[in-house]
Design an enzyme around this catalytic site. Structure first.
Site, mmCIF file in Angstrom:
data_model
loop_
_atom_site.group_PDB
_atom_site.id
_atom_site.type_symbol
_atom_site.label_atom_id
_atom_site.label_comp_id
_atom_site.label_asym_id
_atom_site.label_seq_id
_atom_site.Cartn_x
_atom_site.Cartn_y
_atom_site.Cartn_z
ATOM 1 N N ASP A 124 -1.068 -12.319 -2.026
ATOM 2 C CA ASP A 124 -0.194 -11.924 -3.127
ATOM 3 C C ASP A 124 0.812 -10.869 -2.679
ATOM 4 O O ASP A 124 1.997 -10.972 -2.946
ATOM 5 C CB ASP A 124 -1.012 -11.434 -4.336
ATOM 6 C CG ASP A 124 -2.043 -10.361 -3.976
ATOM 7 O OD1 ASP A 124 -2.186 -9.991 -2.789
ATOM 8 O OD2 ASP A 124 -2.733 -9.882 -4.904
ATOM 9 N N ASP A 164 0.974 -4.549 1.360
ATOM 10 C CA ASP A 164 1.358 -3.185 0.993
ATOM 11 C C ASP A 164 1.278 -2.330 2.268
ATOM 12 O O ASP A 164 2.212 -2.312 3.061
ATOM 13 C CB ASP A 164 0.384 -2.748 -0.108
ATOM 14 C CG ASP A 164 0.706 -1.413 -0.730
ATOM 15 O OD1 ASP A 164 1.873 -1.138 -0.999
ATOM 16 O OD2 ASP A 164 -0.237 -0.632 -0.966
ATOM 17 N N THR A 165 0.147 -1.692 2.533
ATOM 18 C CA THR A 165 0.015 -0.934 3.787
ATOM 19 C C THR A 165 -0.136 -1.865 4.998
ATOM 20 O O THR A 165 0.115 -1.461 6.121
ATOM 21 C CB THR A 165 -1.223 -0.021 3.749
ATOM 22 O OG1 THR A 165 -2.393 -0.843 3.636
ATOM 23 C CG2 THR A 165 -1.158 0.969 2.602
ATOM 24 N N PHE A 224 4.545 -0.241 -8.272
ATOM 25 C CA PHE A 224 3.314 -0.969 -8.549
ATOM 26 C C PHE A 224 3.621 -2.157 -9.446
ATOM 27 O O PHE A 224 4.151 -2.005 -10.538
ATOM 28 C CB PHE A 224 2.263 -0.066 -9.201
ATOM 29 C CG PHE A 224 0.905 -0.682 -9.161
ATOM 30 C CD1 PHE A 224 0.131 -0.610 -8.009
ATOM 31 C CD2 PHE A 224 0.407 -1.381 -10.260
ATOM 32 C CE1 PHE A 224 -1.112 -1.226 -7.956
ATOM 33 C CE2 PHE A 224 -0.842 -1.994 -10.207
ATOM 34 C CZ PHE A 224 -1.596 -1.909 -9.062
ATOM 35 N N ARG A 267 -3.475 -10.206 -14.627
ATOM 36 C CA ARG A 267 -3.253 -11.282 -13.647
ATOM 37 C C ARG A 267 -2.623 -12.499 -14.308
ATOM 38 O O ARG A 267 -1.949 -13.284 -13.663
ATOM 39 C CB ARG A 267 -4.584 -11.718 -13.021
ATOM 40 C CG ARG A 267 -5.259 -10.654 -12.155
ATOM 41 C CD ARG A 267 -6.430 -11.287 -11.405
ATOM 42 N NE ARG A 267 -7.345 -10.306 -10.835
ATOM 43 C CZ ARG A 267 -7.170 -9.678 -9.678
ATOM 44 N NH1 ARG A 267 -6.095 -9.905 -8.967
ATOM 45 N NH2 ARG A 267 -8.068 -8.817 -9.234
HETATM 46 P P1 IMP Z 1 -2.783 -3.438 1.694
HETATM 47 O O1 IMP Z 1 -2.439 -2.004 1.390
HETATM 48 O O2 IMP Z 1 -1.625 -4.136 2.375
HETATM 49 O O3 IMP Z 1 -4.039 -3.510 2.473
HETATM 50 O O4 IMP Z 1 -2.989 -4.171 0.316
HETATM 51 C C1 IMP Z 1 -4.236 -4.189 -0.270
HETATM 52 C C2 IMP Z 1 -4.258 -4.862 -1.611
HETATM 53 O O5 IMP Z 1 -3.815 -3.922 -2.578
HETATM 54 C C3 IMP Z 1 -3.366 -6.067 -1.841
HETATM 55 O O6 IMP Z 1 -3.882 -7.275 -1.367
HETATM 56 C C4 IMP Z 1 -3.330 -6.078 -3.360
HETATM 57 O O7 IMP Z 1 -4.496 -6.708 -3.871
HETATM 58 C C5 IMP Z 1 -3.348 -4.612 -3.690
HETATM 59 N N1 IMP Z 1 -2.015 -4.116 -4.040
HETATM 60 C C6 IMP Z 1 -1.133 -3.475 -3.264
HETATM 61 N N2 IMP Z 1 -0.013 -3.182 -3.928
HETATM 62 C C7 IMP Z 1 -0.192 -3.670 -5.181
HETATM 63 C C8 IMP Z 1 0.627 -3.693 -6.368
HETATM 64 O O8 IMP Z 1 1.773 -3.203 -6.429
HETATM 65 N N3 IMP Z 1 0.080 -4.287 -7.457
HETATM 66 C C9 IMP Z 1 -1.162 -4.851 -7.457
HETATM 67 N N4 IMP Z 1 -1.950 -4.850 -6.379
HETATM 68 C C10 IMP Z 1 -1.475 -4.270 -5.251
HETATM 69 MG MG MG Z 2 -4.811 -8.949 -2.493
#
Ligand code: IMP
Ligand code: MG
Length: 182
Positions: A107, A110-111, A159, A172
């Protein structure tokens, strides 16, 4: 399209990508994947639960190839606001991906910590190839760079919810992607 009845949070939502915009971009991604994978054997979409379900369901129907689907449940340990990079598999793939051409469907990146974990984990399973397809990417938040092969939209550090993305497991089912304000 009329709005769904939604919890109070929806009052602070702005539409970022409406239904038509999502549909158009998903069709483009499907066409591109079709073009890139035509003639390849054993293409499997690995759908990351739960946020990617809506996206994957729409995208799969825009890929004109004999693909298969499998699902992977991931749960990242969060501190107050963001993932810690410690990821747990809550629901493993139902079949081996050895020798298969894997396309991971996410989806949002982010980090990048979740995707890095997932890539490393998948590589131990000896797939023929791994590509990543994410609906959304927030480059401002990158902590580890992972190669993103297909990106629906690049977004600001905001967000977002809807079209599979949640806020505390809710929202969702919004048909569009919205930004939480305030
Ligand atoms: P990561 O920081 O790339 O490891 O992302 C971890 C998870 O955080 C993603 O797969 C999403 O499920 C959730 N996430 C990150 N940013 C958002 C956002 O803006 N809305 C909803 N979920 C988020
Ligand atoms: Mg996710």
């Amino acid at each position: 399209m009329s709005a769904l009845p939604l919890p109070t949070l929806s009052q602070n939502l702005d539409v970022l990508f409406d239904v038509n915009t999502l549909e158009r971009r998903v069709a483009e991604l499907g066409a591109q994947i079709t073009q890139d994978f035509v003639g390849r054997e054993s293409v499997v979409l690995v759908v990351v639960l739960k946020g990617s379900v809506m996206f994957a369901a729409d995208l799969a129907r825009k890929i004109d190839l004999p693909i298969t689907l499998d699902f992977l449940g991931l749960s990242s340990y969060q501190d107050a606001k963001e993932t810690t990079g410690v990821v747990r598999i809550t629901n493993d793939l139902s079949r081996s991906v050895e020798g298969k051409n894997v396309i991971v469907i996410e989806d949002i990146v982010d980090t990048g910590l979740t995707m890095k974990f997932l890539l490393e984990n998948l590589k131990t399973r000896n797939p023929a190839s791994v590509r990543i397809c994410t609906l959304l990417h927030k480059p401002a938040r990158t902590r580890v760079a992972v190669p993103l092969d297909y990106v629906g939209f690049t977004i600001e550090d905001e967000f977002v919810v809807g079209y599979g993305l949640d806020h505390a497991q809710k929202l969702r089912n919004l048909p569009y992607v919205g930004v939480v304000r305030g």
